[in-house]
Design a protein around this motif. Structure first.
Motif, PDB file in Angstrom:
ATOM      1  N   TYR A 131      -4.563   6.022  11.360  1.00  0.00           N
ATOM      2  CA  TYR A 131      -5.853   5.392  11.669  1.00  0.00           C
ATOM      3  C   TYR A 131      -5.565   4.047  12.341  1.00  0.00           C
ATOM      4  O   TYR A 131      -4.499   3.457  12.113  1.00  0.00           O
ATOM      5  N   ILE A 187      -4.169   0.782  10.503  1.00  0.00           N
ATOM      6  CA  ILE A 187      -3.037   0.857   9.555  1.00  0.00           C
ATOM      7  C   ILE A 187      -2.084  -0.324   9.762  1.00  0.00           C
ATOM      8  O   ILE A 187      -1.765  -0.695  10.896  1.00  0.00           O
ATOM      9  N   GLY A 222       0.634  -0.745   7.245  1.00  0.00           N
ATOM     10  CA  GLY A 222       1.650  -0.572   6.189  1.00  0.00           C
ATOM     11  C   GLY A 222       3.040  -0.360   6.755  1.00  0.00           C
ATOM     12  O   GLY A 222       3.247  -0.329   7.962  1.00  0.00           O
ATOM     13  N   TRP A 272      -0.089   1.960  -6.007  1.00  0.00           N
ATOM     14  CA  TRP A 272       0.088   2.291  -4.589  1.00  0.00           C
ATOM     15  C   TRP A 272      -1.195   2.123  -3.764  1.00  0.00           C
ATOM     16  O   TRP A 272      -2.262   2.603  -4.153  1.00  0.00           O
ATOM     17  N   GLY A 273      -1.072   1.493  -2.605  1.00  0.00           N
ATOM     18  CA  GLY A 273      -2.100   1.540  -1.563  1.00  0.00           C
ATOM     19  C   GLY A 273      -3.064   0.363  -1.519  1.00  0.00           C
ATOM     20  O   GLY A 273      -3.326  -0.321  -2.512  1.00  0.00           O
ATOM     21  N   GLY A 274      -3.570   0.116  -0.312  1.00  0.00           N
ATOM     22  CA  GLY A 274      -4.660  -0.839  -0.131  1.00  0.00           C
ATOM     23  C   GLY A 274      -4.263  -2.238   0.290  1.00  0.00           C
ATOM     24  O   GLY A 274      -4.987  -2.903   1.034  1.00  0.00           O
ATOM     25  N   GLU A 275      -3.093  -2.718  -0.187  1.00  0.00           N
ATOM     26  CA  GLU A 275      -2.717  -4.121   0.087  1.00  0.00           C
ATOM     27  C   GLU A 275      -2.539  -4.385   1.580  1.00  0.00           C
ATOM     28  O   GLU A 275      -2.834  -5.474   2.063  1.00  0.00           O
ATOM     29  N   ASP A 276      -2.096  -3.361   2.318  1.00  0.00           N
ATOM     30  CA  ASP A 276      -1.899  -3.531   3.760  1.00  0.00           C
ATOM     31  C   ASP A 276      -3.242  -3.518   4.497  1.00  0.00           C
ATOM     32  O   ASP A 276      -3.440  -4.251   5.467  1.00  0.00           O
ATOM     33  N   ASP A 277      -4.183  -2.693   4.004  1.00  0.00           N
ATOM     34  CA  ASP A 277      -5.526  -2.674   4.606  1.00  0.00           C
ATOM     35  C   ASP A 277      -6.220  -4.021   4.377  1.00  0.00           C
ATOM     36  O   ASP A 277      -6.931  -4.535   5.236  1.00  0.00           O
ATOM     37  N   ARG A 317      -8.160   0.417  -5.758  1.00  0.00           N
ATOM     38  CA  ARG A 317      -7.915  -0.301  -4.514  1.00  0.00           C
ATOM     39  C   ARG A 317      -9.178  -0.492  -3.677  1.00  0.00           C
ATOM     40  O   ARG A 317      -9.328  -1.496  -2.998  1.00  0.00           O
TER      41      ARG A 317
HETATM   42  C1  BGC Z   1      -3.621   3.127   1.992  1.00  0.00           C
HETATM   43  C2  BGC Z   1      -2.581   2.268   2.690  1.00  0.00           C
HETATM   44  C3  BGC Z   1      -1.479   3.132   3.276  1.00  0.00           C
HETATM   45  C4  BGC Z   1      -2.101   4.183   4.168  1.00  0.00           C
HETATM   46  C5  BGC Z   1      -1.098   5.122   4.814  1.00  0.00           C
HETATM   47  C6  BGC Z   1      -4.147   4.173   2.941  1.00  0.00           C
HETATM   48  O1  BGC Z   1      -5.041   5.013   2.286  1.00  0.00           O
HETATM   49  O2  BGC Z   1      -4.680   2.316   1.534  1.00  0.00           O
HETATM   50  O3  BGC Z   1      -2.036   1.342   1.767  1.00  0.00           O
HETATM   51  O4  BGC Z   1      -0.575   2.362   4.012  1.00  0.00           O
HETATM   52  O5  BGC Z   1      -3.068   4.943   3.457  1.00  0.00           O
HETATM   53  O6  BGC Z   1      -0.355   5.843   3.906  1.00  0.00           O
END
Ligand code: BGC
Ligand code: MN
Length: 366
Positions: free
Chosen positions: A236, A239, A241, A264-269, A306
């Motif tokens: 997307y 992104i 990450g 896992w997830g979200g901190e990069d968004d 997240r």
């Molecule tokens: C997560 C991100 C991750 C991305 C790709 C997203 O749903 O929030 O943290 O980098 O997916 O895997």
């Protein structure tokens, strides 16, 4: 049976059974204190972990740090290079072979005698154009580390960077918080050297092309745009990450990453929101350069919380980040191929910090 209650003598005007209880209690407390001291000594000796905040251990640690930093500075002074390295490093080869076999630590260290303590390097014959700290949030992937160093040290050296690799390891018993580890990496690396560029790097991603230069341009760069496991396509557009690069001032301007993303997830968004909010814009190399191979591993459980934090990303950014970072550094070691920073923090404490912001005339508590 005759009980010896001499520890609690006659001045305790109490019954014999109470004196007996006091006596046992005293012994239990003494045994506990001795054990705690003993365990502390074993831990600090074997793992260099100053759990008990032992003042003399801390002092020695700080002295070791100063000594290595002085060595780095002395090397810089001795070289006293006046010619800048060329804008285009001459020894780049383009597409690379990815060796996923992990060498032993001995082999790795033997192959990289050019490194200064802590895995630092700077080109011997020209002044590097970029001072780069590579920050790796880490736990439990020892063989990935060896594959990573085997691949990365030669690449970063061909790119003629003045660089150091920092592995920020989270102690066991707490959920992995990638973003906090990266914030800690920024703070700790900045204390050691005047890095101007920070590259936040998952340990399982290996660049496939050395024209993917590990520097920080005028805008934050998303480096791992084309990953093999994602068919070398962006999943997307927003992104951010995997591998990302920010200048020191940019990282400070966005207040670093959020500390709230455990699991896992979200901190990069969330970081994407911060960058846009600061009037910056993420850029990328073309997809045929920004290619990465991901090393195989078990997928982590996504953090269901997240989205809650993502919805409030804009409201938190001024108060949740490097300016509210609470952690304890348990150790720091300059190993031969990298600098190891061992840390812990408390999830409840981090999540308890509330973030008051004024939106219009209303106070919103998150
Ligand atoms: C997560 C991100 C991750 C991305 C790709 C997203 O749903 O929030 O943290 O980098 O997916 O895997
Ligand atoms: Mn991964």
């Amino acid at each position: 049976m005759r009980l010896d209650v001499s520890l609690w003598p006659a001045w305790c005007r109490c019954s014999k059974s109470i004196r007996y209880v006091l006596h046992i209690f005293t012994i239990v407390v003494l045994v506990f204190l001795v054990l705690q001291y003993g365990i502390g000594l074993v831990l600090t000796r074997d793992h260099h972990v100053s759990w008990l905040n032992n003042a003399s251990v801390r002092h020695d640690l700080d002295r070791d740090i100063d000594e290595v930093v002085r060595k780095w500075q002395a090397t810089d002074r001795e070289r006293n290079l006046s010619t800048n390295c060329p804008y285009l490093p001459p020894k780049l080869v383009g597409r690379l072979y990815i060796n996923e076999t992990a060498p032993s630590w001995e082999e790795l260290e033997r192959n990289h005698r050019e490194l200064q303590p802590g895995g630092r390097f700077s080109p011997p014959n020209c002044k590097a154009l970029h001072r780069v700290a590579i920050i790796i949030p880490y736990r439990d992937r020892e063989s990935h580390l060896r594959v990573f160093f085997n691949h990365m040290h030669p690449l970063l050296q061909r790119q003629q960077l003045d660089y150091g690799i920092f592995v920020i390891e989270e102690a066991p018993g707490i959920k992995f918080n990638r973003a906090m580890l990266m914030n800690i990496g920024f703070v700790e690396a900045s204390k050691l050297y005047n890095y101007q560029c920070f590259i936040f790097h998952d340990v399982d991603l290996l660049p496939e092309d050395d024209r993917n230069i590990y520097s920080c341009p005028d805008q934050p760069r998303h480096m791992s745009a084309a990953v093999n496991t994602l068919d070398y396509k962006l999943p997307y557009p927003e992104i951010y990450g995997g591998v990302s690069a920010l200048k020191k001032e940019q990282f400070e301007k966005v207040n670093g990453f959020s500390n709230k993303f455990f699991g896992w997830g979200g901190e990069d968004d969330d970081m994407w929101v911060r960058i846009n909010n600061a009037g910056l814009k993420v850029i990328r190399y073309p997809l045929d350069i920004a290619r990465y191979t991901m090393l195989g591993h078990k997928k982590d459980e996504p953090n269901p919380e997240r989205y809650k934090y993502l919805y409030s990303a804009e409201k938190r950014l001024k108060t949740d980040g490097i300016n509210s970072l609470i952690y304890k550094r348990l150790d720091l070691q300059f190993r031969k191929t990298y600098t190891w920073v061992y840390v812990t923090f408390n999830e409840a404490d981090v999540l308890a910090v509330s973030h008051l912001t004024i939106i219009g005339s209303k106070h919103t508590k998150l």
